[in-house]
Design a protein around this motif. Structure first.
Motif, short mmCIF file in Angstrom:
data_model
loop_
_atom_site.label_atom_id
_atom_site.label_comp_id
_atom_site.label_asym_id
_atom_site.label_seq_id
_atom_site.Cartn_x
_atom_site.Cartn_y
_atom_site.Cartn_z
N VAL A 192 0.83 -1.20 0.00
CA VAL A 192 0.00 0.00 0.00
C VAL A 192 0.87 1.25 0.00
CG1 VAL A 192 -1.63 1.36 1.37
CG2 VAL A 192 -1.99 -1.09 1.09
N LEU A 193 1.95 1.22 0.77
CA LEU A 193 2.83 2.38 0.87
C LEU A 193 3.84 2.45 -0.26
CD1 LEU A 193 3.55 2.30 4.72
CD2 LEU A 193 1.96 3.79 3.50
N GLY A 194 3.99 1.35 -1.00
CA GLY A 194 4.96 1.34 -2.09
C GLY A 194 6.39 1.28 -1.62
N VAL A 195 6.64 0.60 -0.49
CA VAL A 195 7.99 0.46 0.05
C VAL A 195 8.31 -1.03 0.21
CG1 VAL A 195 7.89 2.68 1.24
CG2 VAL A 195 7.12 0.61 2.42
N THR A 196 9.53 -1.32 0.63
CA THR A 196 9.97 -2.70 0.81
C THR A 196 10.35 -2.93 2.27
OG1 THR A 196 12.32 -2.27 0.43
CG2 THR A 196 10.92 -2.59 -1.52
N PRO A 197 10.53 -4.19 2.67
CA PRO A 197 10.94 -4.47 4.06
C PRO A 197 12.29 -3.86 4.42
CG PRO A 197 10.07 -6.44 3.03
CD PRO A 197 10.22 -5.43 1.94
N ASP A 198 13.10 -3.54 3.40
CA ASP A 198 14.42 -2.97 3.65
C ASP A 198 14.44 -1.44 3.62
OD1 ASP A 198 15.51 -5.55 3.80
OD2 ASP A 198 15.77 -5.63 1.61
N SER A 199 13.30 -0.83 3.34
CA SER A 199 13.25 0.63 3.26
C SER A 199 13.57 1.27 4.60
CB SER A 199 11.86 1.10 2.80
OG SER A 199 11.59 0.67 1.49
N GLU A 200 14.31 2.37 4.57
CA GLU A 200 14.65 3.10 5.78
C GLU A 200 13.41 3.83 6.31
OE1 GLU A 200 17.48 3.09 7.45
OE2 GLU A 200 18.32 1.67 6.01
N PRO A 201 13.33 4.05 7.64
CA PRO A 201 12.18 4.75 8.21
C PRO A 201 11.88 6.09 7.53
CG PRO A 201 13.46 3.76 9.96
CD PRO A 201 14.25 3.55 8.69
N GLU A 202 12.94 6.87 7.22
CA GLU A 202 12.70 8.17 6.59
C GLU A 202 12.09 8.02 5.20
OE1 GLU A 202 12.83 11.16 7.89
OE2 GLU A 202 13.29 10.14 9.77
N ASP A 203 12.48 6.95 4.48
CA ASP A 203 11.89 6.70 3.16
C ASP A 203 10.42 6.32 3.29
OD1 ASP A 203 14.29 7.22 1.88
OD2 ASP A 203 14.95 5.12 2.04
N ILE A 204 10.10 5.54 4.33
CA ILE A 204 8.71 5.15 4.57
C ILE A 204 7.87 6.37 4.93
CG2 ILE A 204 7.19 3.76 6.04
CD1 ILE A 204 9.52 1.77 6.33
N LYS A 205 8.42 7.22 5.76
CA LYS A 205 7.69 8.44 6.14
C LYS A 205 7.42 9.33 4.93
CE LYS A 205 9.62 8.63 10.83
NZ LYS A 205 10.49 9.40 11.76
N ARG A 206 8.45 9.47 4.08
CA ARG A 206 8.25 10.30 2.88
C ARG A 206 7.19 9.70 1.96
NH1 ARG A 206 13.89 11.40 3.33
NH2 ARG A 206 14.41 9.49 2.16
N ALA A 207 7.22 8.39 1.81
CA ALA A 207 6.22 7.73 0.97
C ALA A 207 4.82 7.93 1.53
CB ALA A 207 6.54 6.23 0.86
N TYR A 208 4.70 7.82 2.84
CA TYR A 208 3.40 8.01 3.49
C TYR A 208 2.88 9.43 3.28
CZ TYR A 208 0.23 9.19 7.29
OH TYR A 208 -0.83 9.67 8.01
#
Length: 254
Positions: A192-208
């Motif tokens: 849903v977020l378009g990220v992977t299990p290896d994505s860094e927290p900051e990358d996940i936050k930006r995607a969100y």
């Protein structure tokens, strides 16, 4: 029932002109009480001060707390929905603590809700944002009952919104169901977020943040979109919020 204006008028009238003054003062005080619809000293003081004495964010979580309690007890789904609203607003730790405190106070209701809502009459964007969040909370544990509906309709009246507009806002939450919950697949949340299990927290936050910005229903409302499009955007936004909550909890970051 306690009427502060009436008591104040009685005392002031008695001090000025004994019994006749007290009678006149009490009558004038009662008129003030009925016009302002206050039942406590605090309520009277807030009216006399003028201007909002409770912030938009605090008022929002007061309302959500009142809705969560109206069925008798607060369910886990209510708590999750309140957290989703905090995520939607991107609250920092301090603001989250304040929101949680307001949510707890809101469960007891109080006339500050009416005062805060009436003070926002004419502020259409704020009013609609508050009610849309309230409808989302009302749907947190299934279809809203008559108590929730009547309460939100009353709040809409205090905000000065038409019944048609209040019902249109309800469509933005009626079909909203979290597509991802803590019981569902972590992998699905990542998709849903378009990220992977290896994505860094900051990358996940930006995607969100990017996804919420792209799909937020408030933008469509400002453009005059149909209730159906707003409902779809609301559903998508809640899906994104629920996915982010799950990933954040699993990965252990804030």
């Amino acid at each position: 029932m306690f009427w502060p204006g009436t008591l104040l008028g009685l005392l002031a009238g008695w001090a000025l002109a004994s019994i006749p003054g007290a009678l006149l003062g009490g009558l004038l005080g009662q008129v003030l009480d009925r016009r302002l619809k206050v039942r406590t000293w605090r309520g009277l003081l807030e009216h006399l001060r003028g201007g909002p004495q409770v912030g938009d964010r605090e008022l929002l979580f007061l309302l959500l707390g009142r809705l969560a309690k109206i069925r008798g007890r607060v369910h886990d789904a209510h708590i999750q929905q309140a957290r989703a609203e905090m995520l939607r607003l991107q609250l920092d730790d301090s603001a989250r603590r304040q929101a949680i405190e307001a949510f707890g106070r809101g469960k007891n209701g109080g006339e500050m809700l009416e005062i805060g809502l009436r003070q926002r009459r004419g502020h259409e964007a704020t009013a609609e944002g508050l009610l849309l969040a309230c409808w989302r909370m009302a749907w947190a544990v299934g279809a809203p009952g008559s108590a929730e509906k009547q309460l939100i309709l009353q709040w809409g009246d205090w905000l000065g919104l038409s019944r048609a507009r209040i019902q249109a806002l309800a469509l933005g939450a009626e079909r909203t169901k979290p597509a991802v919950t803590p019981r569902e697949s972590y992998t699905q949340a990542l998709r849903v977020l378009g990220v992977t299990p290896d994505s860094e927290p900051e990358d996940i936050k930006r995607a969100y943040r990017k996804l919420v910005s792209q799909n937020h229903p408030d933008k469509l409302e400002g453009l005059g979109a149909s209730p159906e499009r707003i409902a779809a955007a609301t559903e998508k936004t809640r899906e994104i919020q629920a996915a982010y909550l799950l990933v954040r909890q699993r990965r252990g970051f804030r």
